[in-house]
Design a protein around this motif. Structure first.
Motif, mmCIF file in Angstrom:
data_model
loop_
_atom_site.group_PDB
_atom_site.id
_atom_site.type_symbol
_atom_site.label_atom_id
_atom_site.label_comp_id
_atom_site.label_asym_id
_atom_site.label_seq_id
_atom_site.Cartn_x
_atom_site.Cartn_y
_atom_site.Cartn_z
ATOM 1 N N LEU A 125 -72.489 28.447 13.980
ATOM 2 C CA LEU A 125 -72.474 28.786 12.562
ATOM 3 C C LEU A 125 -72.985 30.181 12.240
ATOM 4 O O LEU A 125 -72.541 30.788 11.259
ATOM 5 C CB LEU A 125 -73.301 27.764 11.760
ATOM 6 N N ASP A 126 -73.911 30.721 13.037
ATOM 7 C CA ASP A 126 -74.631 31.893 12.539
ATOM 8 C C ASP A 126 -74.699 33.118 13.446
ATOM 9 O O ASP A 126 -75.005 34.200 12.962
ATOM 10 C CB ASP A 126 -76.073 31.489 12.178
ATOM 11 N N GLU A 127 -74.453 32.993 14.732
ATOM 12 C CA GLU A 127 -74.659 34.164 15.596
ATOM 13 C C GLU A 127 -73.565 35.211 15.385
ATOM 14 O O GLU A 127 -72.375 34.913 15.418
ATOM 15 C CB GLU A 127 -74.693 33.754 17.070
ATOM 16 N N TYR A 128 -73.978 36.448 15.208
ATOM 17 C CA TYR A 128 -73.064 37.571 15.059
ATOM 18 C C TYR A 128 -72.545 37.972 16.434
ATOM 19 O O TYR A 128 -73.327 38.279 17.325
ATOM 20 C CB TYR A 128 -73.792 38.737 14.390
ATOM 21 N N SER A 129 -71.229 37.976 16.622
ATOM 22 C CA SER A 129 -70.637 38.206 17.942
ATOM 23 C C SER A 129 -69.835 39.506 17.942
ATOM 24 O O SER A 129 -68.691 39.539 17.485
ATOM 25 C CB SER A 129 -69.718 37.035 18.320
ATOM 26 N N PRO A 130 -70.402 40.587 18.447
ATOM 27 C CA PRO A 130 -69.712 41.876 18.450
ATOM 28 C C PRO A 130 -68.649 41.939 19.545
ATOM 29 O O PRO A 130 -68.633 41.117 20.466
ATOM 30 C CB PRO A 130 -70.842 42.865 18.730
ATOM 31 N N PRO A 131 -67.769 42.934 19.501
ATOM 32 C CA PRO A 131 -66.737 43.094 20.540
ATOM 33 C C PRO A 131 -67.324 43.761 21.791
ATOM 34 O O PRO A 131 -66.935 44.871 22.165
ATOM 35 C CB PRO A 131 -65.691 43.976 19.855
ATOM 36 N N TRP A 136 -70.407 38.798 25.515
ATOM 37 C CA TRP A 136 -69.587 37.613 25.697
ATOM 38 C C TRP A 136 -69.739 37.001 27.076
ATOM 39 O O TRP A 136 -69.673 35.776 27.220
ATOM 40 C CB TRP A 136 -68.130 37.939 25.385
ATOM 41 N N SER A 137 -69.965 37.810 28.082
ATOM 42 C CA SER A 137 -70.145 37.266 29.433
ATOM 43 C C SER A 137 -71.313 36.289 29.485
ATOM 44 O O SER A 137 -71.266 35.278 30.185
ATOM 45 C CB SER A 137 -70.365 38.404 30.430
ATOM 46 N N ARG A 138 -72.354 36.570 28.728
ATOM 47 C CA ARG A 138 -73.534 35.696 28.715
ATOM 48 C C ARG A 138 -73.273 34.402 27.961
ATOM 49 O O ARG A 138 -74.025 33.444 28.104
ATOM 50 C CB ARG A 138 -74.724 36.426 28.089
ATOM 51 N N ARG A 139 -72.239 34.363 27.139
ATOM 52 C CA ARG A 139 -71.978 33.184 26.317
ATOM 53 C C ARG A 139 -70.796 32.350 26.803
ATOM 54 O O ARG A 139 -70.506 31.306 26.215
ATOM 55 C CB ARG A 139 -71.762 33.622 24.862
ATOM 56 N N LEU A 140 -70.140 32.795 27.842
ATOM 57 C CA LEU A 140 -68.963 32.084 28.318
ATOM 58 C C LEU A 140 -69.203 31.304 29.602
ATOM 59 O O LEU A 140 -68.286 30.646 30.102
ATOM 60 C CB LEU A 140 -67.807 33.069 28.522
ATOM 61 N N VAL A 150 -62.939 33.367 17.226
ATOM 62 C CA VAL A 150 -64.139 33.397 16.390
ATOM 63 C C VAL A 150 -63.882 34.227 15.130
ATOM 64 O O VAL A 150 -62.948 35.021 15.075
ATOM 65 C CB VAL A 150 -65.352 33.991 17.142
ATOM 66 N N GLY A 151 -64.731 34.033 14.145
ATOM 67 C CA GLY A 151 -64.701 34.842 12.932
ATOM 68 C C GLY A 151 -66.080 35.414 12.649
ATOM 69 O O GLY A 151 -66.701 36.009 13.512
ATOM 70 N N HIS A 152 -66.557 35.250 11.409
ATOM 71 C CA HIS A 152 -67.936 35.518 10.989
ATOM 72 C C HIS A 152 -68.276 36.994 10.797
ATOM 73 O O HIS A 152 -68.996 37.341 9.877
ATOM 74 C CB HIS A 152 -68.913 34.871 11.970
ATOM 75 N N THR A 153 -67.779 37.873 11.646
ATOM 76 C CA THR A 153 -68.176 39.283 11.542
ATOM 77 C C THR A 153 -67.399 40.034 10.468
ATOM 78 O O THR A 153 -67.825 41.111 10.045
ATOM 79 C CB THR A 153 -67.969 40.016 12.876
ATOM 80 N N HIS A 154 -66.242 39.525 10.079
ATOM 81 C CA HIS A 154 -65.352 40.198 9.128
ATOM 82 C C HIS A 154 -64.791 41.499 9.701
ATOM 83 O O HIS A 154 -64.316 42.359 8.950
ATOM 84 C CB HIS A 154 -66.046 40.460 7.787
ATOM 85 N N HIS A 155 -64.839 41.660 11.013
ATOM 86 C CA HIS A 155 -64.271 42.805 11.709
ATOM 87 C C HIS A 155 -63.314 42.280 12.782
ATOM 88 O O HIS A 155 -63.735 41.525 13.667
ATOM 89 C CB HIS A 155 -65.362 43.635 12.385
ATOM 90 N N PRO A 156 -62.030 42.657 12.762
ATOM 91 C CA PRO A 156 -61.092 42.144 13.760
ATOM 92 C C PRO A 156 -61.270 42.825 15.112
ATOM 93 O O PRO A 156 -61.575 44.019 15.188
ATOM 94 C CB PRO A 156 -59.729 42.480 13.155
ATOM 95 N N TYR A 157 -61.060 42.051 16.184
ATOM 96 C CA TYR A 157 -61.031 42.641 17.523
ATOM 97 C C TYR A 157 -60.419 41.659 18.514
ATOM 98 O O TYR A 157 -60.371 40.453 18.278
ATOM 99 C CB TYR A 157 -62.430 43.061 17.993
ATOM 100 N N VAL A 158 -59.949 42.225 19.627
ATOM 101 C CA VAL A 158 -59.469 41.445 20.766
ATOM 102 C C VAL A 158 -60.054 42.086 22.018
ATOM 103 O O VAL A 158 -59.871 43.289 22.240
ATOM 104 C CB VAL A 158 -57.927 41.439 20.869
ATOM 105 N N ILE A 159 -60.789 41.313 22.827
ATOM 106 C CA ILE A 159 -61.345 41.816 24.081
ATOM 107 C C ILE A 159 -61.185 40.752 25.161
ATOM 108 O O ILE A 159 -60.837 39.607 24.866
ATOM 109 C CB ILE A 159 -62.831 42.214 23.950
ATOM 110 N N GLU A 160 -61.472 41.129 26.400
ATOM 111 C CA GLU A 160 -61.491 40.183 27.505
ATOM 112 C C GLU A 160 -62.873 40.196 28.147
ATOM 113 O O GLU A 160 -63.520 41.235 28.244
ATOM 114 C CB GLU A 160 -60.430 40.544 28.548
ATOM 115 N N ALA A 161 -63.320 39.016 28.577
ATOM 116 C CA ALA A 161 -64.590 38.876 29.290
ATOM 117 C C ALA A 161 -64.521 37.615 30.133
ATOM 118 O O ALA A 161 -64.030 36.577 29.666
ATOM 119 C CB ALA A 161 -65.772 38.799 28.321
ATOM 120 N N GLU A 162 -65.004 37.700 31.350
ATOM 121 C CA GLU A 162 -65.034 36.555 32.261
ATOM 122 C C GLU A 162 -63.668 35.888 32.416
ATOM 123 O O GLU A 162 -63.556 34.668 32.516
ATOM 124 C CB GLU A 162 -66.062 35.523 31.779
ATOM 125 N N GLY A 163 -62.619 36.710 32.394
ATOM 126 C CA GLY A 163 -61.276 36.172 32.550
ATOM 127 C C GLY A 163 -60.748 35.431 31.343
ATOM 128 O O GLY A 163 -59.717 34.750 31.425
#
Length: 243
Positions: A125-131, A136-140, A150-163
């Protein structure tokens, strides 16, 4: 398969109506239907009717459970000022719907595994997740999925982490990246496209102007919508960012 991915509508009905991405085969919604703008009911009905999968955002949770926010500035201030009107404009059944939305969902679409969550897998619900791939590696770890939405940040992005692919479609109803156009994403044949669309911002502001909100709050919200964020200073304090 053409998948429409939406997040952070925040009761902005004109913005949601502008996302006329047809045809699409499936719609995913990543939370925060309510607060800030003042047409929550048609937005909620649209999501119920059109989104095969939807998760709960922090604003949905707060509105459903009547969580009072006493922020002195920034988005917390605007949340505290608009939430009572949000609750007034929703029926008891609609508030229950918000409260029943899951905080995360796993689903498989055409052999691709999706995790849907508003904020992050660690704190849905609350953690801010930057690109940031390192973030992300620590959370996957131990999450068996192909795509994380994910949403919440109101900033669009697409990245890759941990495959894995991490997609944030940005905000339909209240972008905060300096571009006031509604933001969303389309996934088609494994490819992600981040998209923007103009909408009648002044219509959103008109509904706010006709409400019982204090004049200063109306002016702050109008500037947020016209500029695509951030919140201008208000008389109570300086600018404070909150998500």
């Amino acid at each position: 398969m053409r998948i429409l991915v939406l997040s952070d509508i925040h009761a902005n009905w004109p913005a949601l109506q502008a996302v006329a991405e047809e045809p699409h085969d499936l719609c995913l919604f990543l939370g925060d239907l309510v607060d800030y703008a003042l047409e929550p009911s048609p937005c909620l009905e649209w999501v119920r009717r059109n989104c095969a999968y939807a998760v709960r955002g922090n604003h949905d949770h707060g509105a459903a459970h009547d969580v009072h926010v006493n922020g002195r500035a920034g988005f917390k201030f605007l949340t505290g000022m608009t939430r009572p009107l949000t609750r007034e404009r929703l029926s008891s059944e609609e508030l229950r719907y918000l409260g029943r939305l899951p905080v995360s969902q796993m689903t498989t679409i055409e052999q691709t595994r999706f995790l849907l969550v508003h904020a992050s897998p660690r704190d849905p619900l609350d953690e801010y997740s930057p690109p940031d791939p390192e973030f992300w590696s620590r959370r996957l770890a131990n999450i068996d999925t192909d795509v994380v939405c994910v949403g919440h940040t109101h900033h669009p992005y697409v990245i890759e982490a941990e495959g894995k692919l991490i997609l944030n479609p940005g905000s339909v109803g209240q972008p905060r990246d300096g571009d006031p156009r509604a933001s969303y994403a389309v996934i088609e044949d494994g490819q992600v496209e981040l998209k923007r669309v103009d909408y009648p911002i002044e219509e959103t502001i008109r509904v706010i102007e006709e409400s019982s909100l204090p004049g200063q709050v109306k002016a702050m919200l109008a500037e947020v919508y016209r500029r695509g964020g951030p919140v201008p200073a208000n008389p109570l304090n300086g600018v404070h960012r909150s998500h």
